[in-house]
Design a protein around this motif. Structure first.
Motif, PDB file in Angstrom:
ATOM      1  N   PRO A 288      50.083  34.438  -2.634  1.00 38.84           N
ATOM      2  CA  PRO A 288      51.230  33.990  -3.426  1.00 38.84           C
ATOM      3  C   PRO A 288      51.258  32.478  -3.583  1.00 38.84           C
ATOM      4  O   PRO A 288      50.519  31.745  -2.921  1.00 38.84           O
ATOM      5  N   CYS A 289      52.112  31.998  -4.477  1.00 37.44           N
ATOM      6  CA  CYS A 289      52.381  30.554  -4.581  1.00 37.44           C
ATOM      7  C   CYS A 289      53.694  30.306  -3.834  1.00 37.44           C
ATOM      8  O   CYS A 289      54.750  30.131  -4.431  1.00 37.44           O
ATOM      9  N   GLU A 290      53.597  30.284  -2.520  1.00 39.40           N
ATOM     10  CA  GLU A 290      54.775  30.259  -1.662  1.00 39.40           C
ATOM     11  C   GLU A 290      54.871  28.943  -0.893  1.00 39.40           C
ATOM     12  O   GLU A 290      53.894  28.496  -0.289  1.00 39.40           O
ATOM     13  N   ALA A 305      49.582  27.594  -3.755  1.00 35.76           N
ATOM     14  CA  ALA A 305      48.689  28.755  -3.818  1.00 35.76           C
ATOM     15  C   ALA A 305      47.283  28.340  -3.395  1.00 35.76           C
ATOM     16  O   ALA A 305      46.881  27.188  -3.605  1.00 35.76           O
ATOM     17  N   PRO A 306      46.516  29.243  -2.813  1.00 37.75           N
ATOM     18  CA  PRO A 306      45.136  28.888  -2.439  1.00 37.75           C
ATOM     19  C   PRO A 306      44.269  28.685  -3.678  1.00 37.75           C
ATOM     20  O   PRO A 306      44.402  29.412  -4.664  1.00 37.75           O
ATOM     21  N   GLN A 307      43.404  27.702  -3.623  1.00 36.55           N
ATOM     22  CA  GLN A 307      42.494  27.395  -4.725  1.00 36.55           C
ATOM     23  C   GLN A 307      41.046  27.478  -4.210  1.00 36.55           C
ATOM     24  O   GLN A 307      40.803  27.419  -3.015  1.00 36.55           O
ATOM     25  N   TYR A 308      40.120  27.604  -5.159  1.00 40.04           N
ATOM     26  CA  TYR A 308      38.692  27.670  -4.804  1.00 40.04           C
ATOM     27  C   TYR A 308      38.425  28.820  -3.824  1.00 40.04           C
ATOM     28  O   TYR A 308      38.078  28.620  -2.658  1.00 40.04           O
ATOM     29  N   ILE A 309      38.580  30.040  -4.339  1.00 40.34           N
ATOM     30  CA  ILE A 309      38.343  31.248  -3.555  1.00 40.34           C
ATOM     31  C   ILE A 309      37.094  31.943  -4.085  1.00 40.34           C
ATOM     32  O   ILE A 309      36.892  32.032  -5.293  1.00 40.34           O
ATOM     33  N   TRP A 325      47.535  38.090  -6.874  1.00 40.65           N
ATOM     34  CA  TRP A 325      47.378  36.641  -6.746  1.00 40.65           C
ATOM     35  C   TRP A 325      48.235  35.931  -7.788  1.00 40.65           C
ATOM     36  O   TRP A 325      48.343  36.386  -8.933  1.00 40.65           O
ATOM     37  N   ARG A 326      48.800  34.781  -7.413  1.00 41.17           N
ATOM     38  CA  ARG A 326      49.579  33.970  -8.350  1.00 41.17           C
ATOM     39  C   ARG A 326      49.074  32.527  -8.317  1.00 41.17           C
ATOM     40  O   ARG A 326      48.990  31.905  -7.246  1.00 41.17           O
ATOM     41  N   LEU A 327      48.706  32.008  -9.491  1.00 41.20           N
ATOM     42  CA  LEU A 327      48.300  30.615  -9.664  1.00 41.20           C
ATOM     43  C   LEU A 327      47.080  30.249  -8.812  1.00 41.20           C
ATOM     44  O   LEU A 327      46.965  29.139  -8.314  1.00 41.20           O
ATOM     45  N   VAL A 328      46.168  31.186  -8.664  1.00 38.34           N
ATOM     46  CA  VAL A 328      44.899  30.939  -7.962  1.00 38.34           C
ATOM     47  C   VAL A 328      43.867  30.541  -9.008  1.00 38.34           C
ATOM     48  O   VAL A 328      43.612  31.287  -9.957  1.00 38.34           O
ATOM     49  N   ASN A 329      43.247  29.378  -8.835  1.00 41.96           N
ATOM     50  CA  ASN A 329      42.360  28.830  -9.862  1.00 41.96           C
ATOM     51  C   ASN A 329      40.976  28.495  -9.307  1.00 41.96           C
ATOM     52  O   ASN A 329      40.772  28.429  -8.097  1.00 41.96           O
TER      53      ASN A 329
END
Length: 380
Positions: A288-290, A305-309, A325-329
């Motif tokens: 989430p974007c928490e 939110a976590p990035q680079y996954i 997932w929300r806002l994961v880029n």
């Protein structure tokens, strides 16, 4: 002939002595990282990923502890000498108080089924404990079991650091952590953590906020060949504000809630390789974007939110929802297989590229939070 017989006898004694000395290996074994992992990391991230560092060890100073003797006294003596190895002999060591870990000390049992550290009636914090001060470095725990009784709110391992002076180089190898009422393993503000060939299971009976394994504000994590299945009420593993995580060949099965969660600021560069998640009653992979400190107020901000996954060769099957997932880029799903009951991947304003992956149920792309499915709570 007599000389030959004497030589054979001496040789046999030497072999027997050598075998006896090498049955227990106090040094850690390095984790094998498959070449494919390094290849994909280089292709997608160049040289940006920072691997975990192994602890240093002081193997010449060895102190042996029987089940009737004090583990803490042995750790203190090894620490005062500048470092050493504490050998916990076979048997059940009853813990009526927390054991404080100290720098440069290796703690080794005689095997997970032989050396058992059992929660005593008076234990009220953690089996192994580290406070924010003093800072510790270079600790290895291996070849033993930490077993709770599901009473109170007690952790198996609790390590709490500070942002300005973090604990460093902590390693667990061939360790079982089971049946603790709070977290099985909870590590905060610590860099360079390695977990290899461990089982963290049946922890978190005190409530849904307690998990088998919980990382908070950590950097440089290597998890390999872990089984984090069957959390009693919480998650298999939670990664909050964690950077540079490589989790390979890990398993999470049968959770009442989510399988794993990755969230909050500074979360990024997370590589899941051959991660198997199945049987989650909610979401297998919840990103989430928490805002951790204001989580009841929805914030649509990618910094939370976590990035680079990267998911590579992961199997996410037989869960209610696969990944939400929300806002994961800047992320990738590669060579992976999803087959879940409702949605395989639900992506809200994400930039996630799929390569050679299969989705049996299908994915959903959401452009606005109003499209988010009502039966998937915003703040799970």
């Amino acid at each position: 002939m007599k000389f030959l017989k004497y030589t054979l006898i001496v040789g046999t004694l030497v072999v027997m002595l050598f075998t006896s000395c090498t049955e227990r290996n106090d040094a850690f074994s390095k984790v094998i990282i498959e070449p494919e992992v390094d290849s994909i990391m280089t292709a997608k991230w160049n040289s940006d990923f920072q691997h975990a560092e192994y602890p240093q060890q002081w193997l010449d100073n060895v102190i042996t502890v029987k089940s009737t003797e004090s583990i803490q006294n042995a750790i203190d003596k090894a620490s005062e000498a500048g470092g050493g190895v504490v050998i916990l002999k076979e048997g059940t060591h009853i813990l009526d108080g927390s054991i404080t870990l100290k720098s440069n000390v290796t703690i080794v049992g005689e095997g997970r089924g032989k050396t058992i550290l059992l929660q005593g009636a008076k234990l009220d914090k953690a089996a192994f404990n580290v406070e924010a001060k003093p800072t510790i470095t270079d600790v290895l725990i291996k070849d033993l079991t930490l077993k709770g009784t599901r009473s109170g709110k007690v952790n198996g391992i609790l390590i709490r650091g500070r942002n300005e002076d973090r604990h460093k180089r902590i390693m667990l190898q061939n360790v079982d952590v089971t049946d603790w009422s709070a977290q099985g393993v909870h590590i905060k503000r610590t860099n360079h953590i390695i977990m290899d060939n461990c089982n963290f299971q049946y922890n978190g009976s005190a409530g849904g906020l307690y998990h088998n394994c919980y990382f908070l504000y950590n950097k440089n994590i290597l998890q390999s060949d872990l089984n984090m299945s069957y959390p009693v009420k919480g998650k298999g593993c939670k990664y909050t504000s964690c950077e540079y995580v490589l989790a390979q060949r890990c398993t999470i099965k049968n959770t009442h809630g989510n399988g794993i969660q990755a969230d909050h600021e500074q979360a990024g560069y997370v590589f899941f390789h051959k991660y198997h998640i199945s049987g989650c009653e909610r979401v297998a992979m919840w990103f989430p974007c928490e805002d951790y400190y204001d989580k009841f107020t929805y914030k649509e901000d990618p910094k939370y939110a976590p990035q680079y996954i990267i998911l590579n060769r992961c199997e996410i099957v037989d869960n209610t929802w696969g990944a939400m997932w929300r806002l994961v880029n800047d992320s990738y799903v590669i060579n992976s297989h999803f087959s879940n009951k409702k949605v395989d991947m639900g992506l809200l304003k994400c930039d996630v590229r799929m390569e050679k992956s299969s989705f049996e149920k299908g994915n959903q792309i959401y452009e606005d939070i109003s499209e988010w499915p009502e039966d998937v709570k915003i703040l799970w």
